[in-house]
Enzyme design. Structure first.
Site, PDB file in Angstrom:
ATOM      1  N   SER A 115       5.308   8.824   8.073  1.00  0.00           N
ATOM      2  CA  SER A 115       6.564   8.764   7.321  1.00  0.00           C
ATOM      3  C   SER A 115       6.957  10.161   6.820  1.00  0.00           C
ATOM      4  CB  SER A 115       6.407   7.761   6.169  1.00  0.00           C
ATOM      5  OG  SER A 115       7.624   7.475   5.570  1.00  0.00           O
TER       6      SER A 115
ATOM      7  N   ARG B 120      10.835   0.769  -6.849  1.00  0.00           N
ATOM      8  CA  ARG B 120       9.690   0.395  -6.019  1.00  0.00           C
ATOM      9  C   ARG B 120       9.953  -0.901  -5.250  1.00  0.00           C
ATOM     10  NH1 ARG B 120       5.780   2.473  -3.029  1.00  0.00           N
ATOM     11  NH2 ARG B 120       3.779   1.442  -3.244  1.00  0.00           N
TER      12      ARG B 120
ATOM     13  N   ASP C  17       9.093  -1.439  12.761  1.00  0.00           N
ATOM     14  CA  ASP C  17       9.520  -0.523  11.693  1.00  0.00           C
ATOM     15  C   ASP C  17      11.038  -0.362  11.770  1.00  0.00           C
ATOM     16  OD1 ASP C  17       9.998   1.572   9.950  1.00  0.00           O
ATOM     17  OD2 ASP C  17       8.465   2.894  10.789  1.00  0.00           O
TER      18      ASP C  17
ATOM     19  N   HIS D 193       7.355  -0.644   8.553  1.00  0.00           N
ATOM     20  CA  HIS D 193       7.042   0.764   8.318  1.00  0.00           C
ATOM     21  C   HIS D 193       5.610   0.946   7.816  1.00  0.00           C
ATOM     22  CE1 HIS D 193       8.045   4.920   7.678  1.00  0.00           C
ATOM     23  NE2 HIS D 193       7.808   4.868   6.388  1.00  0.00           N
ATOM     24  N   ASP D 194       5.136  -0.004   7.019  1.00  0.00           N
ATOM     25  CA  ASP D 194       3.783   0.073   6.464  1.00  0.00           C
ATOM     26  C   ASP D 194       2.693   0.042   7.526  1.00  0.00           C
ATOM     27  OD1 ASP D 194       3.964   0.534   3.813  1.00  0.00           O
ATOM     28  OD2 ASP D 194       3.617  -1.532   3.156  1.00  0.00           O
TER      29      ASP D 194
END
Lengths: 381, 197
Positions: A158, A228, A323, A356-357
Site C-alpha cells: 500500500s 478509521r 482489492d 486491500h488487507d
C-alpha cells in the site's frame, strides 16, 4: 487453496531503537525540520559486505515494529510478523531487516505529538506536511547511520509500496530490488475522496482544537473513530465483509433504534475505538495527505513511463484481485511503465478474497511468490 | 522436459539473434526463457496465468507477468519485442486469431510451436476409435487443456488466410527433423512468422 506457507519462526523478543538527526531536513513543502528522531527496529545480521539489508516501509497506521514481540508484552506482535522471520518468506537468517517509523508518525519518531525543542510544547498543528519523497530521504539518512550503502530490497504494501517505488527513483543506486505490493502509482479521485471524509471527521471534531488538542488535554477520538471506520470499509472487499459479517444481528433481532444491531456495525465501532486510543489525529491527517500527494509522474506530464525511466532496480509487483482500494489495474499501470523501461519485473496477481488487507494476510501463493523472489537474490554469506 | 520439447527449444534458439528481446506467451515454468538466456543471452519476459507455474518462473529467475492471454497484451507496447513465442500454447487458447494478432503486434516476429494433429500416430488412434494420447498430446479427452488442435496443413491455411508470412518451418519427431511428408510424419511443428501486412 493449498496449505498456507506458515513455516518459519519468530524473530523473538525485539526492542525499538532510536536514531537522532541534528542535520536540518528540507521538506518538499518548503518547510524545514531542524532536528528529529527516528524509531526503528532491526532483525537478523548485517553481513560483512553489507549487501543483505532489507528496508520495510509501513503503510497508514503501522510502525517500525514489523516483526517479533516486546519482552514486556508477548501479544505485541509486529504487523508483518507472518512475512518476516527465520525461515519465513523474508528470511532473517539471510537478510538484515530494518523497520522504521516514518517522520510525522506517532510510534516513536518525531511527529506532531512530539515536543518541539524551540517552544517546549508539542508541535501540534505546526508540524509540517511530509511526503513520500521526504520519508524516503529520511530513511536514507537512517541507512547512512546503519552503514547500509545499498539495500538488497526495499519493500512495502500500500503506502509502504509507494515508498519502495519512490526509493528506486530517488536513490536508484541504493536499491537492488523493490517489492511493490498492493500499490497504486497515484490515488484516484475516489481514493482522495475517502481520505478527505476521514480528515473532515477529525478536523470537525470539537476536541480537535485546530490540531492543538494536546494543550487542552483532549483527543479528537470521535473523529479518529469515524476516520478509521471509513478506512476499514475500503480495506475489505464486499465479499469478505459478506463472508465475515453478512447481515448477522448482534442480538438476533431488530431493536428499532440506533444502537449496534448488525455485526458489521459492532466490528467497525470496535476497530474505530481501538484505533482512537493509540493513534495521533495529526499524524493521520498528514499520512492521508502524503497518500493524496504521491504521484511520481506529476513532473512528467502524467507519463509514468518517463517518471520511472531513472529506476534501475528489479521489481516484484503484487496485487490482489479483490482489492478495490488499489485494484490490480493500478498495479498493471506500474508494470506497464516498468516494462516500457525494459526493467526486470515480475508481476503476480493473487486471486485473494480479502480486499486491500490481503497484503497483510497469510496466503500460500502470495508468500511463495515473495519467498521465491527473495531466494534468488544473491547475498554474501 | 521431454526430448521433443528440447528439440523445439533448440530450433527456436537457432532462429533467435543473441541479445534479442523475447516475450514467451504461456511460458510455463520459464524453462524456455531460461534456456534462451543461457544459449542466446536474451532478455525478456514470460506471460503466464497459472499460479504454480508463475511461482516456478520466479524460482527459475525468469521475469514473468501474470495475465490471461485471452485478454490481450495491453501492458506490452507495439513492436517492443524482437520475438514473441507461443510454445505449445496456441492449441490451448480460445481466441486464437486475436492472440496471434497480438503476438505480431508486440513482436517483430512470432514463433509458434504446436503438436501436429495430422501425425500418423494421432490419425491411427482416431482410426482405431480413440482420441489420440501421445507424448505431444499427453491428455485424456476429458482433462485436456487443448481446445484448438490443428494439423500442419490447417496452420498453413490459417497463415494464408491471415496473410502471415512463414519465414521458417521445422517439423520434428522424437527430436529429429522431418523433411518427408511432414503433415503425416511430424509430431511437432515449429514456425517462425512475420506479419505479412
Amino acid at each position: 487453496m493449498s496449505a498456507i506457507d506458515l513455516s518459519g519462526g519468530s524473530v523473538g523478543v525485539v526492542s525499538a531503537q532510536r536514531a537522532s538527526f541534528e542535520q536540518p531536513l528540507s521538506l518538499v513543502s518548503g518547510a524545514t525540520i531542524d532536528r528529529y528522531d527516528l524509531a526503528y527496529e532491526t532483525y537478523g545480521t548485517l553481513n560483512a559486505r553489507r549487501d543483505n539489508a532489507i528496508l520495510v516501509c509501513h503503510a497508514l497506521n503501522a510502525s517500525h515494529h514489523v516483526a517479533g514481540f516486546y519482552a514486556d508484552n508477548p501479544k505485541s506482535v509486529g504487523w508483518w510478523d507472518n512475512m518476516i522471520g527465520p525461515g519465513k518468506p523474508v528470511d532473517t537468517n539471510r537478510f538484515f531487516v530494518v523497520g522504521v517509523n516514518n517522520l510525522g508518525g506517532c510510534h516513536g519518531s518525531t511527529g506532531p505529538a512530539s515536543i518541539r525543542p524551540a517552544t517546549g510544547r508539542p508541535w501540534g498543528a505546526d508540524f509540517p506536511l511530509v511526503t513520500v519523497e521526504d520519508w524516503v530521504k529520511v530513511q536514507a539518512r537512517l541507512a547512512d547511520i546503519l552503514s547500509i550503502e545499498q539495500f538488497a530490497v526495499v519493500m512495502g504494501g500500500s503506502l509502504g509500496a509507494m515508498q519502495a517505488l519512490q526509493w528506486t527513483l530517488t536513490f536508484p543506486e541504493r536499491v537492488r530490488h523493490a517489492l511493490v505490493i498492493a500499490a497504486a502509482p497515484k490515488l484516484t479521485a475516489q481514493n482522495i475522496a475517502f481520505n478527505e471524509v476521514a480528515r473532515q471527521a477529525i478536523t470537525t471534531d470539537p476536541d480537535f482544537h485546530d490540531g492543538n488538542y494536546y494543550a487542552h488535554g483532549v483527543v479528537p477520538k470521535r473523529g479518529l473513530r469515524i476516520a478509521r471506520m471509513i478506512g476499514h470499509i475500503t480495506y475489505l472487499s464486499d465479499d469478505a465483509m459478506a463472508e465475515k459479517f453478512g447481515r448477522v444481528l448482534r442480538n438476533g433481532q431488530l431493536n428499532f433504534n440506533f444502537d449496534v444491531e448488525f455485526e458489521i456495525e459492532s466490528y467497525l465501532r470496535y476497530q474505530g475505538e481501538k484505533f482512537s486510543e493509540y493513534f495521533d489525529a495529526n499524524t493521520y491527517l498528514r499520512i492521508t495527505k502524503a497518500l493524496d500527494y504521491f504521484d511520481p509522474a506529476v513532473g512528467y506530464g502524467g507519463n509514468l513511463t518517463q517518471a520511472l525511466a531513472g529506476a534501475k532496480a528489479g521489481f516484484l509487483v503484487v496485487s490482489f484481485t479483490s482489492d478495490w482500494r488499489f485494484s490490480s489495474a493500478r498495479s498493471r499501470e506500474i508494470v506497464k511503465a516498468l516494462l516500457d523501461n525494459r526493467l526486470n519485473v515480475t508481476y503476480a496477481e493473487i486471486n485473494a478474497p480479502h480486499g486491500h488487507d490481503a497484503f497483510l494476510m497469510d496466503d500460500s501463493r502470495y508468500f511463495r511468490v515473495v519467498r521465491a523472489y527473495l531466494d534468488n537474490i544473491k547475498v554474501a554469506s | 522436459m521431454s526430448p521433443s520439447t528440447r528439440a523445439d527449444f533448440a530450433t527456436i534458439a537457432s532462429w533467435i539473434n543473441p541479445g534479442a528481446r523475447v516475450l514467451d506467451l504461456g511460458c510455463g515454468n520459464g524453462s524456455l526463457l531460461r534456456y534462451l538466456r543461457e544459449q542466446r543471452a536474451i532478455s525478456g519476459y514470460g506471460v503466464e496465468i497459472d499460479d504454480e507455474k508463475l511461482i516456478a518462473c520466479v524460482a527459475n529467475g525468469v521475469n514473468v507477468v501474470q495475465r490471461d492471454l485471452e485478454g490481450g497484451l495491453a501492458e506490452f507496447d507495439t513492436g517492443s519485442f524482437d520475438y514473441v513465442i507461443l510454445s505449445l500454447t496456441l492449441q490451448a487458447v480460445r481466441q486464437t486469431e486475436a492472440i496471434v494478432k497480438e503476438m505480431l503486434r508486440v513482436g517483430k516476429q512470432g514463433i509458434v510451436t504446436f503438436p501436429n494433429f495430422g501425425y500418423w500416430r494421432s490419425r491411427a488412434q482416431v482410426m482405431l476409435g480413440r482420441m489420440p494420447v501421445s507424448m505431444e498430446l499427453p491428455y485424456q479427452w476429458y482433462d485436456t487443456p487443448n481446445v484448438h488442435l490443428c494439423t500442419i496443413h490447417d496452420f498453413d491455411a490459417f497463415c494464408a488466410i491471415h496473410r502471415l508470412q512463414v519465414l521458417n518451418r521445422v517439423v520434428i519427431t522424437r527430436g529429429q527433423p522431418v523433411n518427408v511428408l511432414p503433415n503425416l510424419l511430424g509430431a511437432l511443428a515449429v514456425y517462425r512468422l512475420h506479419s505479412g501486412a
